[in-house]
Design a protein around this motif. Structure first.
Motif, mmCIF file in Angstrom:
data_model
loop_
_atom_site.group_PDB
_atom_site.id
_atom_site.type_symbol
_atom_site.label_atom_id
_atom_site.label_comp_id
_atom_site.label_asym_id
_atom_site.label_seq_id
_atom_site.Cartn_x
_atom_site.Cartn_y
_atom_site.Cartn_z
ATOM 1 N N PRO A 1 -5.167 8.201 -8.564
ATOM 2 C CA PRO A 1 -5.610 7.606 -7.302
ATOM 3 C C PRO A 1 -4.456 6.873 -6.613
ATOM 4 O O PRO A 1 -3.570 6.331 -7.268
ATOM 5 N N HIS A 2 -4.460 6.916 -5.301
ATOM 6 C CA HIS A 2 -3.435 6.195 -4.546
ATOM 7 C C HIS A 2 -4.016 4.868 -4.049
ATOM 8 O O HIS A 2 -5.227 4.725 -3.893
ATOM 9 N N PRO A 3 -3.177 3.875 -3.824
ATOM 10 C CA PRO A 3 -3.671 2.566 -3.390
ATOM 11 C C PRO A 3 -4.233 2.627 -1.974
ATOM 12 O O PRO A 3 -3.717 3.338 -1.106
ATOM 13 N N ASN B 1 0.800 -1.222 0.000
ATOM 14 C CA ASN B 1 0.000 0.000 0.000
ATOM 15 C C ASN B 1 0.837 1.277 0.000
ATOM 16 O O ASN B 1 0.294 2.375 0.136
ATOM 17 N N LYS C 1 3.044 3.556 -2.254
ATOM 18 C CA LYS C 1 3.374 3.775 -3.657
ATOM 19 C C LYS C 1 3.591 5.265 -3.923
ATOM 20 O O LYS C 1 2.998 6.129 -3.265
ATOM 21 N N PHE C 2 4.422 5.562 -4.906
ATOM 22 C CA PHE C 2 4.456 6.906 -5.468
ATOM 23 C C PHE C 2 3.305 7.006 -6.471
ATOM 24 O O PHE C 2 3.025 6.041 -7.208
ATOM 25 N N VAL C 3 2.645 8.149 -6.494
ATOM 26 C CA VAL C 3 1.522 8.313 -7.428
ATOM 27 C C VAL C 3 1.695 9.620 -8.207
ATOM 28 O O VAL C 3 2.313 10.586 -7.731
ATOM 29 N N GLU D 1 0.389 13.074 -10.335
ATOM 30 C CA GLU D 1 -0.534 14.169 -10.028
ATOM 31 C C GLU D 1 -1.948 13.803 -10.486
ATOM 32 O O GLU D 1 -2.180 13.418 -11.641
#
Length: 360
Positions: A137-139, A128, A130-132, A134
């Motif tokens: 959605p993030h995990p 869970n 992570k780099f995301v 711009e």
């Protein structure tokens, strides 16, 4: 040691008055001495108010006499939520591995008002994180709370002393020794054994864990390094770098002499037989205790079954419990400590490894 006790003693259920910040608190090394002073005063004087008055030089011991409980200690209250476990740690001596293990990152829980608590499963996952980009959605991981349930279990220590022994000039030494040495040996033996838990007690750390085969290297130093590496390697997936070794005293001494620069903590314990060494991931261990203080009772009017392995309830049936002792008739004192606590591993496997019959 546990006895079935019937009779009138000096136990009190009075509510505990907290210490004021300005009052002097004993250091951990002095806590067991204060308990011994309290027992000695109750044995010598009997009546609680008079016994407490005789302890003007030790406010902590006087509070024990007044309330039959161990007052809060500022040395542990901020570290451990479970009052009963904090009390136990302050009473243990240098021969116990239980205390340093508890200070190595175990999960501490309190029963509060409940009969049982859930110890969440120990898990390490990077899924869970992570780099995301711009606007992306993030995990979000699914919340799943599961793990072993720790029911409220009762730990007790009882020991009988003759009045002459308890009130003599060396009474404090005898009481101090009886309480501390029995606590040290008893807690370590239960924590480190291979017995399955039941409704009465928790499982020992070695339960269900097969012993690793000790190194057969003829060179003792090389065999030691191989054994310690194998034990640590079996536990590191769960514990990472947060590992501790517990060794029988001869093996602990050998490690101190031959590997003085070892950075992994090594604790000696009489709870392991000669030739046994154990490795533990402390963060995978959950310990729960009562939020109420340890109860301390001293009685000279009780009937007990003198049995420290399998005590039985006293009975009037044809087959009577034997041997029994009347503390009143034999002018003997019974000292008893009791508290609520339990423990469990938060993983099914990989948190404990051990070996035996090592060649060093």
């Amino acid at each position: 040691m546990t006895f079935e006790v019937v009779g009138r003693g000096y136990a009190s259920d009075m509510s505990l008055k907290p210490f004021l910040p300005s009052e002097r608190q004993p250091a951990s090394s002095q806590r067991i001495a204060s308990v011994a002073k309290a027992v000695h005063a109750m044995a010598t004087i009997g009546e609680r108010s008079a016994a407490a008055a005789s302890l003007r030089d030790d406010a902590f011991a006087a509070e024990i006499v007044k309330t039959a409980t161990l007052p809060a200690s500022t040395t542990t209250a901020s570290t451990f939520a479970a009052k009963a476990v904090a009390d136990l740690l302050d009473m243990l001596g240098p021969a116990s591995a239980f205390r340093p293990i508890m200070g190595s990152g175990v999960m501490m829980l309190g029963y509060d008002r409940y009969a049982s608590v859930l110890a969440p499963t120990y898990s390490r996952s990077a899924t869970n994180v992570k780099f995301v980009g711009e606007g992306a959605p993030h995990p979000v991981g699914k919340l799943s709370i599961k793990g072993p349930t720790l029911t409220k279990q009762k730990l007790m220590l009882s020991c009988a002393l003759t009045r002459e022994l308890a009130t003599g000039s060396n009474g404090l030494v005898y009481i101090n020794t009886a309480l501390q040495e029995n606590l040290d040996a008893g807690l370590d033996e239960i924590l480190l054994d291979a017995t399955e838990g039941d409704t009465t007690r928790p499982s020992g750390l070695r339960f269900g864990v097969n012993a690793l085969t000790a190194s057969d290297n003829a060179d003792p130093h090389s065999a030691m390094v191989a054994d310690l590496a194998a034990l640590g390697g079996a536990v590191c997936d769960v514990g990472g770098a947060n590992l501790v070794f517990v060794a029988a005293v001869p093996q602990w001494l050998a490690i101190q002499l031959w590997c003085p620069q070892l950075r992994v903590p090594v604790f000696p314990s009489g709870g392991l037989s000669a030739g046994q060494v154990l490795c533990l991931a402390p963060r995978a261990l959950a310990v729960v205790g009562g939020n109420e203080p340890i109860k301390l009772d001293v009685s000279d009017q009780a009937t007990v079954h003198l049995e420290d392995t399998s005590p039985q309830p006293l009975t009037t049936a044809a087959t009577a419990t034997y041997p029994t002792m009347s503390t009143f008739q034999q002018d003997t004192l019974l000292v008893r400590l009791r508290c609520a606590m339990s423990w469990a591993l938060r993983v099914d496997s990989g948190a404990v490894a051990w070996t035996q019959n090592v060649g060093w």
